[in-house]
Design a protein around this motif. Structure first.
Motif, PDB file in Angstrom:
ATOM      1  N   ALA A  79       0.857  -1.195   0.000  1.00  0.00           N
ATOM      2  CA  ALA A  79       0.000   0.000   0.000  1.00  0.00           C
ATOM      3  C   ALA A  79       0.889   1.240   0.000  1.00  0.00           C
ATOM      4  N   PRO A  80       1.366   1.663  -1.173  1.00  0.00           N
ATOM      5  CA  PRO A  80       2.288   2.807  -1.239  1.00  0.00           C
ATOM      6  C   PRO A  80       1.721   4.087  -0.632  1.00  0.00           C
ATOM      7  N   GLY A  81       0.406   4.188  -0.556  1.00  0.00           N
ATOM      8  CA  GLY A  81      -0.198   5.395  -0.008  1.00  0.00           C
ATOM      9  C   GLY A  81      -0.442   5.360   1.481  1.00  0.00           C
ATOM     10  N   HIS A  82       0.137   4.400   2.188  1.00  0.00           N
ATOM     11  CA  HIS A  82      -0.065   4.287   3.632  1.00  0.00           C
ATOM     12  C   HIS A  82       0.824   5.311   4.334  1.00  0.00           C
ATOM     13  N   LEU A  83       0.269   6.511   4.562  1.00  0.00           N
ATOM     14  CA  LEU A  83       1.076   7.641   5.013  1.00  0.00           C
ATOM     15  C   LEU A  83       1.630   7.454   6.429  1.00  0.00           C
ATOM     16  N   ALA A  84       0.869   6.820   7.302  1.00  0.00           N
ATOM     17  CA  ALA A  84       1.365   6.623   8.672  1.00  0.00           C
ATOM     18  C   ALA A  84       2.635   5.792   8.667  1.00  0.00           C
ATOM     19  N   THR A  85       2.667   4.775   7.814  1.00  0.00           N
ATOM     20  CA  THR A  85       3.858   3.934   7.736  1.00  0.00           C
ATOM     21  C   THR A  85       5.018   4.706   7.115  1.00  0.00           C
ATOM     22  N   ARG A  86       4.740   5.526   6.114  1.00  0.00           N
ATOM     23  CA  ARG A  86       5.816   6.335   5.507  1.00  0.00           C
ATOM     24  C   ARG A  86       6.412   7.280   6.556  1.00  0.00           C
ATOM     25  N   LEU A  87       5.560   7.824   7.418  1.00  0.00           N
ATOM     26  CA  LEU A  87       6.069   8.693   8.478  1.00  0.00           C
ATOM     27  C   LEU A  87       6.982   7.913   9.416  1.00  0.00           C
ATOM     28  N   HIS A  88       6.550   6.741   9.833  1.00  0.00           N
ATOM     29  CA  HIS A  88       7.377   5.959  10.748  1.00  0.00           C
ATOM     30  C   HIS A  88       8.670   5.505  10.074  1.00  0.00           C
ATOM     31  N   ARG A  89       8.609   5.227   8.771  1.00  0.00           N
ATOM     32  CA  ARG A  89       9.853   4.888   8.078  1.00  0.00           C
ATOM     33  C   ARG A  89      10.794   6.083   8.070  1.00  0.00           C
ATOM     34  N   ALA A  90      10.257   7.274   7.806  1.00  0.00           N
ATOM     35  CA  ALA A  90      11.092   8.477   7.794  1.00  0.00           C
ATOM     36  C   ALA A  90      11.749   8.692   9.155  1.00  0.00           C
ATOM     37  N   LEU A  91      10.981   8.510  10.224  1.00  0.00           N
ATOM     38  CA  LEU A  91      11.529   8.699  11.565  1.00  0.00           C
ATOM     39  C   LEU A  91      12.629   7.680  11.869  1.00  0.00           C
ATOM     40  N   SER A  92      12.419   6.446  11.428  1.00  0.00           N
ATOM     41  CA  SER A  92      13.437   5.413  11.644  1.00  0.00           C
ATOM     42  C   SER A  92      14.704   5.719  10.844  1.00  0.00           C
ATOM     43  N   LEU A  93      14.537   6.138   9.607  1.00  0.00           N
ATOM     44  CA  LEU A  93      15.697   6.487   8.779  1.00  0.00           C
ATOM     45  C   LEU A  93      16.483   7.629   9.410  1.00  0.00           C
ATOM     46  N   ALA A  94      15.769   8.626   9.934  1.00  0.00           N
ATOM     47  CA  ALA A  94      16.449   9.753  10.576  1.00  0.00           C
ATOM     48  C   ALA A  94      17.211   9.289  11.811  1.00  0.00           C
ATOM     49  N   ARG A  95      16.601   8.415  12.602  1.00  0.00           N
ATOM     50  CA  ARG A  95      17.280   7.907  13.802  1.00  0.00           C
ATOM     51  C   ARG A  95      18.549   7.155  13.447  1.00  0.00           C
ATOM     52  N   LEU A  96      18.556   6.536  12.289  1.00  0.00           N
ATOM     53  CA  LEU A  96      19.729   5.777  11.838  1.00  0.00           C
ATOM     54  C   LEU A  96      20.742   6.653  11.118  1.00  0.00           C
ATOM     55  N   ARG A  98      20.253   8.216   8.315  1.00  0.00           N
ATOM     56  CA  ARG A  98      20.068   8.141   6.861  1.00  0.00           C
ATOM     57  C   ARG A  98      19.170   9.298   6.417  1.00  0.00           C
ATOM     58  N   HIS A  99      19.711  10.500   6.599  1.00  0.00           N
ATOM     59  CA  HIS A  99      18.897  11.704   6.450  1.00  0.00           C
ATOM     60  C   HIS A  99      18.434  11.980   5.018  1.00  0.00           C
ATOM     61  N   PRO A 100      19.234  11.747   3.982  1.00  0.00           N
ATOM     62  CA  PRO A 100      18.700  11.982   2.634  1.00  0.00           C
ATOM     63  C   PRO A 100      17.467  11.138   2.334  1.00  0.00           C
ATOM     64  N   GLU A 101      17.475   9.874   2.776  1.00  0.00           N
ATOM     65  CA  GLU A 101      16.306   9.017   2.564  1.00  0.00           C
ATOM     66  C   GLU A 101      15.128   9.483   3.414  1.00  0.00           C
ATOM     67  N   ALA A 102      15.429   9.898   4.643  1.00  0.00           N
ATOM     68  CA  ALA A 102      14.360  10.409   5.509  1.00  0.00           C
ATOM     69  C   ALA A 102      13.724  11.644   4.892  1.00  0.00           C
ATOM     70  N   LEU A 103      14.544  12.533   4.331  1.00  0.00           N
ATOM     71  CA  LEU A 103      14.010  13.753   3.715  1.00  0.00           C
ATOM     72  C   LEU A 103      13.090  13.431   2.554  1.00  0.00           C
ATOM     73  N   ALA A 104      13.445  12.416   1.778  1.00  0.00           N
ATOM     74  CA  ALA A 104      12.586  12.040   0.653  1.00  0.00           C
ATOM     75  C   ALA A 104      11.198  11.648   1.150  1.00  0.00           C
ATOM     76  N   ASP A 105      11.151  10.929   2.262  1.00  0.00           N
ATOM     77  CA  ASP A 105       9.848  10.550   2.834  1.00  0.00           C
ATOM     78  C   ASP A 105       9.127  11.758   3.421  1.00  0.00           C
ATOM     79  N   PHE A 106       9.854  12.606   4.145  1.00  0.00           N
ATOM     80  CA  PHE A 106       9.210  13.808   4.705  1.00  0.00           C
ATOM     81  C   PHE A 106       8.631  14.677   3.589  1.00  0.00           C
ATOM     82  N   ASP A 107       9.392  14.844   2.504  1.00  0.00           N
ATOM     83  CA  ASP A 107       8.922  15.652   1.375  1.00  0.00           C
ATOM     84  C   ASP A 107       7.653  15.052   0.776  1.00  0.00           C
ATOM     85  N   ALA A 108       7.652  13.727   0.613  1.00  0.00           N
ATOM     86  CA  ALA A 108       6.488  13.055   0.031  1.00  0.00           C
ATOM     87  C   ALA A 108       5.259  13.216   0.924  1.00  0.00           C
ATOM     88  N   LEU A 109       5.460  13.137   2.222  1.00  0.00           N
ATOM     89  CA  LEU A 109       4.347  13.274   3.162  1.00  0.00           C
ATOM     90  C   LEU A 109       3.767  14.683   3.133  1.00  0.00           C
TER      91      LEU A 109
END
Length: 241
Positions: A79-96, A98-109
């Motif tokens: 479900a590519p449009g599952h925004l809650a999961t995209r947010l949690h992925r972005a937060l996990s990437l940032a914690r790790l 992996r900020h460029p990947e996190a930014l891509a998710d934040f921008d998409a959200l």
């Protein structure tokens, strides 16, 4: 079972079991919660809510964001449009880190008009700062303040970003605004230290001295020893200047 938009219909009997997962997590029984949500994921491998909650159990309650990522990826494949999961992925990437990947998710959200705009702008600002993109970070702190005007912590963060950009007078204004709601109450000595240091850099020795003295008077039990030292050093520098 019928699917809609890549998601299987929700079995009603799952609701109580998911509530049990949440009860276990909130009561501190992480191992039991993880065992139950893993079992549910095995039984329902295409239920995006179950898979997402498994990721959140690992990433938030378990503190293992790297393991959570795999489950978030599974959800977003289904479900590519599952925004809650995209947010949690972005937060996990940032914690790790992996900020460029996190930014891509934040921008998409943000582009998708996701809820929690305050959280999104705050977290995007933090990732931008980690990448040294301070002008963009300052923009996001400003956007966060539009969601929560007058928030002292947000004002402090924007002041830090503006300081990095050399906008010292604007940073002083932010710290003054952050201190204003606390006049007559417990004042944050860290904010006074920061404003005092900026005033000293701007040549306002009297203002800096007043902030350092007020900061010393406002120190509270539990404040870090380094803060006391910094306030004393600030006063010393004012006297020698």
């Amino acid at each position: 079972m019928a699917e809609r938009n890549g998601r299987e219909a929700w079995p009603p009997e799952l609701s109580e079991r998911m509530r049990e997962v949440d009860r276990l997590r909130r009561s501190g029984r992480y191992a039991s919660a993880l065992a139950l949500i893993r079992q549910l994921a095995e039984e329902h491998p295409r239920q995006v809510r179950v898979l997402s909650e498994l990721g959140q159990t690992l990433g938030i309650w378990g503190g293992v964001p790297v393991e959570a990522l795999g489950w978030y990826e599974r959800v977003l494949e289904l479900a590519p449009g599952h925004l809650a999961t995209r947010l949690h992925r972005a937060l996990s990437l940032a914690r790790l880190g992996r900020h460029p990947e996190a930014l891509a998710d934040f921008d998409a959200l943000i582009a998708a008009g996701a809820r929690k705009a305050l959280v999104l702008h705050m977290k995007r600002a933090e990732s931008l700062e980690a990448l040294g993109r301070h002008e963009e970070a300052e923009r996001d702190w400003t956007l966060a303040l539009e969601e929560d005007p007058g928030n002292p912590w947000l004002l402090q963060q924007r002041a830090t970003a503006r300081t990095r950009l050399g906008r010292l007078e604007d940073a002083v204004k932010d710290l003054t605004a952050a201190l204003a709601p606390r006049e007559g109450e417990d004042v944050d000595p860290e904010l006074l230290r920061e404003r005092g240091a900026l005033r000293a850099r701007l040549g306002d020795v009297d203002g800096a001295r007043a902030d350092f003295e007020a900061g010393l008077a406002a120190l509270r039990e539990g404040d870090p020893p380094g803060l006391l030292d910094a306030l004393r050093q600030g006063l010393k520098d004012c006297a020698s200047g």
